[in-house]
Every structure is written in structure tokens, then in C-alpha cells.
Design a protein around this motif. Structure first.
Motif, mmCIF file in Angstrom:
data_model
loop_
_atom_site.group_PDB
_atom_site.id
_atom_site.type_symbol
_atom_site.label_atom_id
_atom_site.label_comp_id
_atom_site.label_asym_id
_atom_site.label_seq_id
_atom_site.Cartn_x
_atom_site.Cartn_y
_atom_site.Cartn_z
ATOM 1 N N ASP A 30 -19.185 1.500 94.169
ATOM 2 C CA ASP A 30 -18.129 0.608 93.713
ATOM 3 C C ASP A 30 -18.599 -0.829 93.521
ATOM 4 O O ASP A 30 -17.838 -1.674 93.045
ATOM 5 N N ASP A 31 -19.846 -1.112 93.873
ATOM 6 C CA ASP A 31 -20.354 -2.479 93.758
ATOM 7 C C ASP A 31 -21.072 -2.761 92.443
ATOM 8 O O ASP A 31 -21.338 -3.926 92.106
ATOM 9 N N TYR A 32 -21.418 -1.703 91.714
ATOM 10 C CA TYR A 32 -22.152 -1.870 90.459
ATOM 11 C C TYR A 32 -21.589 -0.914 89.411
ATOM 12 O O TYR A 32 -20.970 0.091 89.736
ATOM 13 N N SER A 53 -17.797 -1.980 88.371
ATOM 14 C CA SER A 53 -17.566 -2.214 89.789
ATOM 15 C C SER A 53 -16.116 -2.588 90.034
ATOM 16 O O SER A 53 -15.423 -3.030 89.122
ATOM 17 N N LYS A 54 -15.675 -2.431 91.273
ATOM 18 C CA LYS A 54 -14.293 -2.772 91.601
ATOM 19 C C LYS A 54 -14.075 -4.274 91.568
ATOM 20 O O LYS A 54 -12.935 -4.738 91.460
ATOM 21 N N SER A 55 -15.131 -5.055 91.658
ATOM 22 C CA SER A 55 -14.988 -6.505 91.631
ATOM 23 C C SER A 55 -14.745 -7.033 90.226
ATOM 24 O O SER A 55 -14.308 -8.167 90.048
ATOM 25 N N VAL A 56 -15.017 -6.220 89.214
ATOM 26 C CA VAL A 56 -14.873 -6.673 87.824
ATOM 27 C C VAL A 56 -13.777 -5.882 87.123
ATOM 28 O O VAL A 56 -12.695 -6.358 86.894
ATOM 29 N N SER A 57 -14.081 -4.662 86.773
ATOM 30 C CA SER A 57 -13.103 -3.778 86.136
ATOM 31 C C SER A 57 -13.482 -2.355 86.442
ATOM 32 O O SER A 57 -14.559 -1.902 86.059
ATOM 33 N N ASP A 106 -20.396 -4.905 85.297
ATOM 34 C CA ASP A 106 -19.464 -4.382 84.301
ATOM 35 C C ASP A 106 -20.240 -3.510 83.313
ATOM 36 O O ASP A 106 -21.453 -3.395 83.387
ATOM 37 N N CYS A 107 -19.521 -2.896 82.392
ATOM 38 C CA CYS A 107 -20.129 -1.883 81.540
ATOM 39 C C CYS A 107 -20.786 -2.432 80.270
ATOM 40 O O CYS A 107 -21.433 -1.673 79.551
ATOM 41 N N ALA A 108 -20.626 -3.711 80.005
ATOM 42 C CA ALA A 108 -21.124 -4.245 78.744
ATOM 43 C C ALA A 108 -22.616 -3.996 78.559
ATOM 44 O O ALA A 108 -23.078 -3.660 77.464
#
Length: 128
Positions: A30-32, A53-57, A106-108
Motif C-alpha cells: 500500500d506504500d507504492y 499507493s494509499k497515500s496518493v490514489s 502513483d501510476c503515472a
């Protein structure tokens, strides 16, 4: 040491389902951002799905050809990423890989496939 290990592949008939697992060690899923990719015989590796990650989206993204059929989730307790594949088609036949990079939350960037850590893959064969 960051490692990823895929499992859950196999042979299934068209219209069937499989759930792939990506077991992570050395980091918390969940961090990356973690991506799923596939490489069909004789073709280049393609991006399939990504979950940030949960910190972003934490909303997953999918390539158009699998939208509505594939679902990506994470389980922090098991430290795994899952790819639920429903209504499988012969064109889904490929070796499936999960991958990540400590640089991306994030996935970008993940969708480019230029990542540091890859699993060895699990084979999925869908018969017509």
C-alpha cells in the motif's frame, strides 16, 4: 530486499476466471504503486493494470481491453496485490508479471514499464 512473486496462473477456458496473486516482500504494497503487465508469445510486454499507493490514489487503472473484466486489489495483511480476471478471452493468453519501483507512489510512471523490481511471472492460457 524488495521482491515480488506471482502465482495463480493456469489453463482456463474462454469465459472462465483466474485470480493472480503478487506476493511482496521488502516493502508494503500500500506504500507504492504496483503494476500488472503481460507478455503474449511473440509480442512486446504490455501494461495491464496499476494500483497506486494509499497515500496518493488507491483507485486502480486498467487498459481498455480489460476494463470491466479485470479487477486489481491489495491486501495489506497478506502484503499482496491481486488481479481478478473474469470473462477471460484467448487474447488474454500471456505471461503475467507484477512490478513496482520505490520511486513511484502513483501510476503515472508505472504504466511505462520502466521499473526496478519485477516478479518472474505466471503463465495464463485461455483456450477457445
Amino acid at each position: 530486499q524488495v521482491q515480488l512473486v506471482e502465482s495463480g496462473g493456469g489453463l482456463v477456458q474462454s469465459g472462465g476466471s483466474l485470480r493472480l496473486s503478487c506476493a511482496a516482500s521488502g516493502f508494503t504494497v500500500d506504500d507504492y504503486a504496483v503494476g500488472w503487465f503481460r507478455q503474449a508469445p511473440g509480442k512486446e510486454r504490455d501494461w495491464v493494470s496499476c494500483i497506486g499507493s494509499k497515500s496518493v490514489s488507491h483507485s486502480p487503472y486498467y487498459r481498455d481491453s480489460v476494463k470491466g473484466r479485470f479487477t486489481t486489489t491489495t491486501d495489506k495483511a497478506e502484503n499482496k496485490v491481486f488481479l481478478q480476471m473474469n470473462n477471460l478471452k484467448p487474447e488474454d493468453t500471456a505471461v503475467y508479471y507484477c512490478a513496482t519501483d520505490e520511486y513511484y507512489t502513483d501510476c503515472a510512471g508505472v504504466t511505462t514499464g520502466i521499473l526496478d523490481v519485477w516478479g518472474k511471472g505466471t503463465s495464463v492460457t485461455v483456450s477457445a
